[in-house]
Design a protein around this motif. Structure first.
Motif, PDB file in Angstrom:
ATOM      1  N   PRO A  58      -1.679   3.341  15.415  1.00  0.00           N
ATOM      2  CA  PRO A  58      -0.688   4.083  14.847  1.00  0.00           C
ATOM      3  C   PRO A  58      -1.101   3.930  13.184  1.00  0.00           C
ATOM      4  O   PRO A  58      -1.512   3.002  12.573  1.00  0.00           O
ATOM      5  CB  PRO A  58       0.441   2.778  14.785  1.00  0.00           C
ATOM      6  CG  PRO A  58       0.200   2.054  16.099  1.00  0.00           C
ATOM      7  CD  PRO A  58      -1.240   2.094  16.177  1.00  0.00           C
ATOM      8  N   PRO A  59      -0.956   5.085  12.533  1.00  0.00           N
ATOM      9  CA  PRO A  59      -1.481   5.346  11.292  1.00  0.00           C
ATOM     10  C   PRO A  59      -0.535   4.982  10.114  1.00  0.00           C
ATOM     11  O   PRO A  59       0.637   4.604  10.552  1.00  0.00           O
ATOM     12  CB  PRO A  59      -1.136   7.015  11.159  1.00  0.00           C
ATOM     13  CG  PRO A  59      -0.414   7.329  12.104  1.00  0.00           C
ATOM     14  CD  PRO A  59      -0.510   6.412  13.230  1.00  0.00           C
ATOM     15  N   PRO A  60      -1.072   4.634   9.175  1.00  0.00           N
ATOM     16  CA  PRO A  60      -0.178   4.061   7.787  1.00  0.00           C
ATOM     17  C   PRO A  60       0.891   5.219   7.519  1.00  0.00           C
ATOM     18  O   PRO A  60       0.601   6.432   7.564  1.00  0.00           O
ATOM     19  CB  PRO A  60      -1.094   3.922   6.810  1.00  0.00           C
ATOM     20  CG  PRO A  60      -2.334   4.832   6.943  1.00  0.00           C
ATOM     21  CD  PRO A  60      -2.284   4.954   8.587  1.00  0.00           C
ATOM     22  N   ALA A  61       2.011   4.637   7.127  1.00  0.00           N
ATOM     23  CA  ALA A  61       3.140   5.555   6.643  1.00  0.00           C
ATOM     24  C   ALA A  61       2.624   5.997   5.281  1.00  0.00           C
ATOM     25  O   ALA A  61       1.706   5.615   4.516  1.00  0.00           O
ATOM     26  CB  ALA A  61       4.391   4.768   6.621  1.00  0.00           C
ATOM     27  N   PRO A  62       3.076   7.305   4.985  1.00  0.00           N
ATOM     28  CA  PRO A  62       2.934   7.564   3.424  1.00  0.00           C
ATOM     29  C   PRO A  62       3.464   6.863   2.601  1.00  0.00           C
ATOM     30  O   PRO A  62       4.702   6.063   2.898  1.00  0.00           O
ATOM     31  CB  PRO A  62       3.751   8.880   3.542  1.00  0.00           C
ATOM     32  CG  PRO A  62       3.710   9.391   4.822  1.00  0.00           C
ATOM     33  CD  PRO A  62       3.849   8.184   5.872  1.00  0.00           C
ATOM     34  N   ARG A  63       2.747   6.558   1.630  1.00  0.00           N
ATOM     35  CA  ARG A  63       3.541   5.657   0.369  1.00  0.00           C
ATOM     36  C   ARG A  63       4.531   6.267  -0.289  1.00  0.00           C
ATOM     37  O   ARG A  63       4.369   7.609  -0.479  1.00  0.00           O
ATOM     38  CB  ARG A  63       2.371   5.411  -0.583  1.00  0.00           C
ATOM     39  CG  ARG A  63       1.114   4.400   0.197  1.00  0.00           C
ATOM     40  CD  ARG A  63       0.270   3.544  -1.140  1.00  0.00           C
ATOM     41  NE  ARG A  63      -0.703   3.055  -0.470  1.00  0.00           N
ATOM     42  CZ  ARG A  63      -0.559   1.662  -0.224  1.00  0.00           C
ATOM     43  NH1 ARG A  63       0.321   0.921  -0.773  1.00  0.00           N
ATOM     44  NH2 ARG A  63      -1.568   0.987   0.148  1.00  0.00           N
ATOM     45  N   PRO A  64       5.481   5.703  -0.552  1.00  0.00           N
ATOM     46  CA  PRO A  64       6.672   6.123  -1.484  1.00  0.00           C
ATOM     47  C   PRO A  64       6.030   6.659  -2.699  1.00  0.00           C
ATOM     48  O   PRO A  64       5.189   6.048  -3.397  1.00  0.00           O
ATOM     49  CB  PRO A  64       7.831   5.040  -1.434  1.00  0.00           C
ATOM     50  CG  PRO A  64       7.022   3.988  -1.047  1.00  0.00           C
ATOM     51  CD  PRO A  64       5.729   4.106  -0.392  1.00  0.00           C
ATOM     52  N   ALA A  65       6.554   7.493  -3.292  1.00  0.00           N
ATOM     53  CA  ALA A  65       6.596   7.969  -4.571  1.00  0.00           C
ATOM     54  C   ALA A  65       6.662   6.991  -5.549  1.00  0.00           C
ATOM     55  O   ALA A  65       7.764   6.523  -5.414  1.00  0.00           O
ATOM     56  CB  ALA A  65       6.983   9.377  -4.827  1.00  0.00           C
ATOM     57  N   SER A  66       5.647   6.601  -6.492  1.00  0.00           N
ATOM     58  CA  SER A  66       6.028   5.760  -7.533  1.00  0.00           C
ATOM     59  C   SER A  66       6.748   6.456  -8.601  1.00  0.00           C
ATOM     60  O   SER A  66       6.564   7.772  -8.780  1.00  0.00           O
ATOM     61  CB  SER A  66       4.803   5.103  -8.284  1.00  0.00           C
ATOM     62  OG  SER A  66       3.949   6.115  -8.466  1.00  0.00           O
ATOM     63  N   PRO A  67       7.585   5.668  -9.461  1.00  0.00           N
ATOM     64  CA  PRO A  67       8.430   6.501 -10.507  1.00  0.00           C
ATOM     65  C   PRO A  67       7.477   6.865 -11.391  1.00  0.00           C
ATOM     66  O   PRO A  67       6.281   6.262 -11.853  1.00  0.00           O
ATOM     67  CB  PRO A  67       9.278   5.287 -11.112  1.00  0.00           C
ATOM     68  CG  PRO A  67       9.119   4.144  -9.968  1.00  0.00           C
ATOM     69  CD  PRO A  67       7.982   4.368  -9.234  1.00  0.00           C
ATOM     70  N   GLY A  68       7.599   8.145 -11.849  1.00  0.00           N
ATOM     71  CA  GLY A  68       6.686   8.827 -12.808  1.00  0.00           C
ATOM     72  C   GLY A  68       5.399   9.151 -12.044  1.00  0.00           C
ATOM     73  O   GLY A  68       4.419   9.580 -12.941  1.00  0.00           O
ATOM     74  N   GLY A  69       5.072   8.935 -10.818  1.00  0.00           N
ATOM     75  CA  GLY A  69       3.670   9.210 -10.447  1.00  0.00           C
ATOM     76  C   GLY A  69       4.006  10.280  -9.307  1.00  0.00           C
ATOM     77  O   GLY A  69       5.056  10.417  -8.792  1.00  0.00           O
ATOM     78  N   SER A  70       2.832  10.490  -8.700  1.00  0.00           N
ATOM     79  CA  SER A  70       2.727  11.437  -7.516  1.00  0.00           C
ATOM     80  C   SER A  70       2.663  10.776  -6.219  1.00  0.00           C
ATOM     81  O   SER A  70       2.863  11.591  -5.031  1.00  0.00           O
ATOM     82  CB  SER A  70       1.779  12.567  -7.582  1.00  0.00           C
ATOM     83  OG  SER A  70       0.521  11.942  -7.706  1.00  0.00           O
ATOM     84  N   GLY A  71       2.925   9.455  -6.024  1.00  0.00           N
ATOM     85  CA  GLY A  71       2.886   8.891  -4.570  1.00  0.00           C
ATOM     86  C   GLY A  71       1.516   9.164  -3.807  1.00  0.00           C
ATOM     87  O   GLY A  71       0.449   9.414  -4.139  1.00  0.00           O
ATOM     88  N   ALA A  72       1.968   9.238  -2.582  1.00  0.00           N
ATOM     89  CA  ALA A  72       0.956   9.431  -1.471  1.00  0.00           C
ATOM     90  C   ALA A  72       0.285  10.805  -1.627  1.00  0.00           C
ATOM     91  O   ALA A  72      -1.120  10.662  -1.050  1.00  0.00           O
ATOM     92  CB  ALA A  72       1.371   9.038  -0.066  1.00  0.00           C
TER      93      ALA A  72
END
Length: 181
Positions: A58-72
């Motif tokens: 099972p692959p990793p879930a996309p990382r949530p977007a960080s505040p002010g960042g672009s996330g995964a």
């Protein structure tokens, strides 16, 4: 159990390698073995080994977007690796079946180089069965270390920072019609 879902609250320690990574791979392998859906994220973006070894898990879930960042989807190489993993993952790409005095492994992680292995040499079979649990390389005798090296060459085990664990799950639900194998 089928149809279940597991949500892992803490990142899995794949990025550190060693015992933590071997335990995390075993956990994902056992979830795959039971056809469980797993939602997880790794502890680090970069992993100290080829993630192509794990595309059957099972692959990793996309990382949530960080505040002010672009996330995964920020364009990092690690995010790209995770996206490739998610796109290539399918149940039953890589598994093993046990018989009396042998194990058969089907590997379709790379469709252009699908392979079937029969592990029937006693030292290789014993080593494969021993490393179903994460095992320190130093705990293996010379014969089993040699067998693990052969298994690693065929990408059947993960060796990371002195620890080894078998990669193919023992499926409890058949992935394809029996006439296709």
């Amino acid at each position: 159990m089928t149809g279940g879902q597991v949500v892992v609250d803490e990142p899995l320690p794949l990025g550190t390698g060693g015992r933590g990574a071997a335990d995390a791979v075993r956990f994902l392998r056992e979830c795959q073995s039971r056809a469980l859906t797993v939602r997880w994220v790794p502890d680090r973006d970069a992993l100290p080994f080829d993630t192509g070894l794990l595309h059957h898990l099972p692959p990793p879930a996309p990382r949530p977007a960080s505040p002010g960042g672009s996330g995964a989807s920020g364009g990092s190489g690690a995010s790209d690796e995770a996206a490739v993993w998610r796109s290539r993952y399918a149940y039953g790409l890589f598994y093993h079946r046990r018989g009396p005095d042998f194990v058969t492994v089907m590997d379709r992680r790379d469709p252009s180089a699908a392979a079937r292995f029969t592990l029937d040499r006693p030292a290789v079979l014993d080593a494969f069965l021993a490393v179903q649990e994460p095992t320190a390389l130093d705990a293996l005798d010379a014969t089993h270390r040699e067998a693990v090296a052969l298994l690693a060459d065929e990408r059947l085990v993960l060796v990371t920072r002195g620890w080894v664990v078998a990669l193919p799950p023992r499926l409890r639900r058949w992935p394809v019609p029996c006439t296709s194998v």
